[in-house]
Design a protein around this motif. Structure first.
Motif, PDB file in Angstrom:
ATOM      1  N   SER A 157      71.814 109.017  70.477  1.00 56.04           N
ATOM      2  CA  SER A 157      72.545 108.681  71.697  1.00 56.04           C
ATOM      3  C   SER A 157      72.239 109.682  72.809  1.00 56.04           C
ATOM      4  O   SER A 157      71.979 109.294  73.955  1.00 56.04           O
ATOM      5  N   LYS A 158      72.237 110.948  72.457  1.00 53.22           N
ATOM      6  CA  LYS A 158      71.983 112.004  73.439  1.00 53.22           C
ATOM      7  C   LYS A 158      70.615 111.854  74.093  1.00 53.22           C
ATOM      8  O   LYS A 158      70.467 112.029  75.304  1.00 53.22           O
ATOM      9  N   GLN A 159      69.607 111.471  73.293  1.00 53.36           N
ATOM     10  CA  GLN A 159      68.262 111.379  73.849  1.00 53.36           C
ATOM     11  C   GLN A 159      68.093 110.193  74.799  1.00 53.36           C
ATOM     12  O   GLN A 159      67.096 110.103  75.494  1.00 53.36           O
ATOM     13  N   GLN A 160      69.089 109.317  74.850  1.00 55.24           N
ATOM     14  CA  GLN A 160      69.038 108.238  75.829  1.00 55.24           C
ATOM     15  C   GLN A 160      69.280 108.767  77.239  1.00 55.24           C
ATOM     16  O   GLN A 160      68.827 108.179  78.213  1.00 55.24           O
ATOM     17  N   ASP A 161      69.987 109.874  77.329  1.00 54.92           N
ATOM     18  CA  ASP A 161      70.353 110.435  78.630  1.00 54.92           C
ATOM     19  C   ASP A 161      69.502 111.620  79.056  1.00 54.92           C
ATOM     20  O   ASP A 161      69.311 111.852  80.241  1.00 54.92           O
ATOM     21  N   LEU A 162      69.011 112.393  78.084  1.00 55.72           N
ATOM     22  CA  LEU A 162      68.211 113.573  78.418  1.00 55.72           C
ATOM     23  C   LEU A 162      67.322 113.939  77.250  1.00 55.72           C
ATOM     24  O   LEU A 162      67.597 113.575  76.111  1.00 55.72           O
ATOM     25  N   ARG A 181      63.443 121.129  71.366  1.00 55.01           N
ATOM     26  CA  ARG A 181      62.416 121.056  70.328  1.00 55.01           C
ATOM     27  C   ARG A 181      63.018 121.027  68.927  1.00 55.01           C
ATOM     28  O   ARG A 181      62.627 120.215  68.089  1.00 55.01           O
ATOM     29  N   ALA A 182      63.980 121.884  68.656  1.00 56.57           N
ATOM     30  CA  ALA A 182      64.588 121.943  67.321  1.00 56.57           C
ATOM     31  C   ALA A 182      65.341 120.657  66.999  1.00 56.57           C
ATOM     32  O   ALA A 182      65.223 120.119  65.890  1.00 56.57           O
ATOM     33  N   GLU A 183      66.119 120.161  67.963  1.00 59.62           N
ATOM     34  CA  GLU A 183      66.856 118.916  67.731  1.00 59.62           C
ATOM     35  C   GLU A 183      65.909 117.747  67.495  1.00 59.62           C
ATOM     36  O   GLU A 183      66.140 116.929  66.604  1.00 59.62           O
ATOM     37  N   ALA A 184      64.875 117.653  68.301  1.00 60.10           N
ATOM     38  CA  ALA A 184      63.914 116.556  68.162  1.00 60.10           C
ATOM     39  C   ALA A 184      63.235 116.596  66.794  1.00 60.10           C
ATOM     40  O   ALA A 184      63.034 115.554  66.152  1.00 60.10           O
ATOM     41  N   LEU A 185      62.896 117.783  66.328  1.00 60.39           N
ATOM     42  CA  LEU A 185      62.243 117.921  65.036  1.00 60.39           C
ATOM     43  C   LEU A 185      63.188 117.545  63.897  1.00 60.39           C
ATOM     44  O   LEU A 185      62.812 116.833  62.963  1.00 60.39           O
ATOM     45  N   LYS A 186      64.417 117.999  63.976  1.00 65.62           N
ATOM     46  CA  LYS A 186      65.399 117.645  62.953  1.00 65.62           C
ATOM     47  C   LYS A 186      65.611 116.135  62.914  1.00 65.62           C
ATOM     48  O   LYS A 186      65.686 115.536  61.832  1.00 65.62           O
ATOM     49  N   LEU A 187      65.704 115.516  64.093  1.00 60.60           N
ATOM     50  CA  LEU A 187      65.883 114.066  64.149  1.00 60.60           C
ATOM     51  C   LEU A 187      64.671 113.356  63.573  1.00 60.60           C
ATOM     52  O   LEU A 187      64.807 112.404  62.801  1.00 60.60           O
TER      53      LEU A 187
END
Length: 71
Positions: A25-30, A34-40
């Motif tokens: 949901s968060k990545q829809q707005d911004l 790097r760490a969050e994207a990798l974990k996802l």
């Protein structure tokens, strides 16, 4: 689906489906960090249900762009 692992050294940890949905949901707005994207990305590699949710978000995003652009 996945139980989060804990590390004290800041290493890579798996995230829960709940956290994955928050990040989707968060990545829809911004952009994610790097760490969050990798974990996802790692979570989506092992969780079919969350991959389906990610596809649904992508479909909604595409529909909204088409609506905005008048296609």
């Amino acid at each position: 689906m996945t139980k989060p692992a804990s590390t004290k050294d800041g290493g890579l940890v798996l995230i829960t489906c709940r956290k994955a949905s928050v990040l989707l949901s968060k990545q829809q707005d911004l952009p994610l960090g790097r760490a969050e994207a990798l974990k996802l990305r790692f979570h989506l590699a092992v969780c079919k249900q969350c991959r389906n949710v990610a596809r649904q978000f992508a479909g909604i995003r595409l529909a909204m762009r088409k609506l905005r652009d008048g296609d």
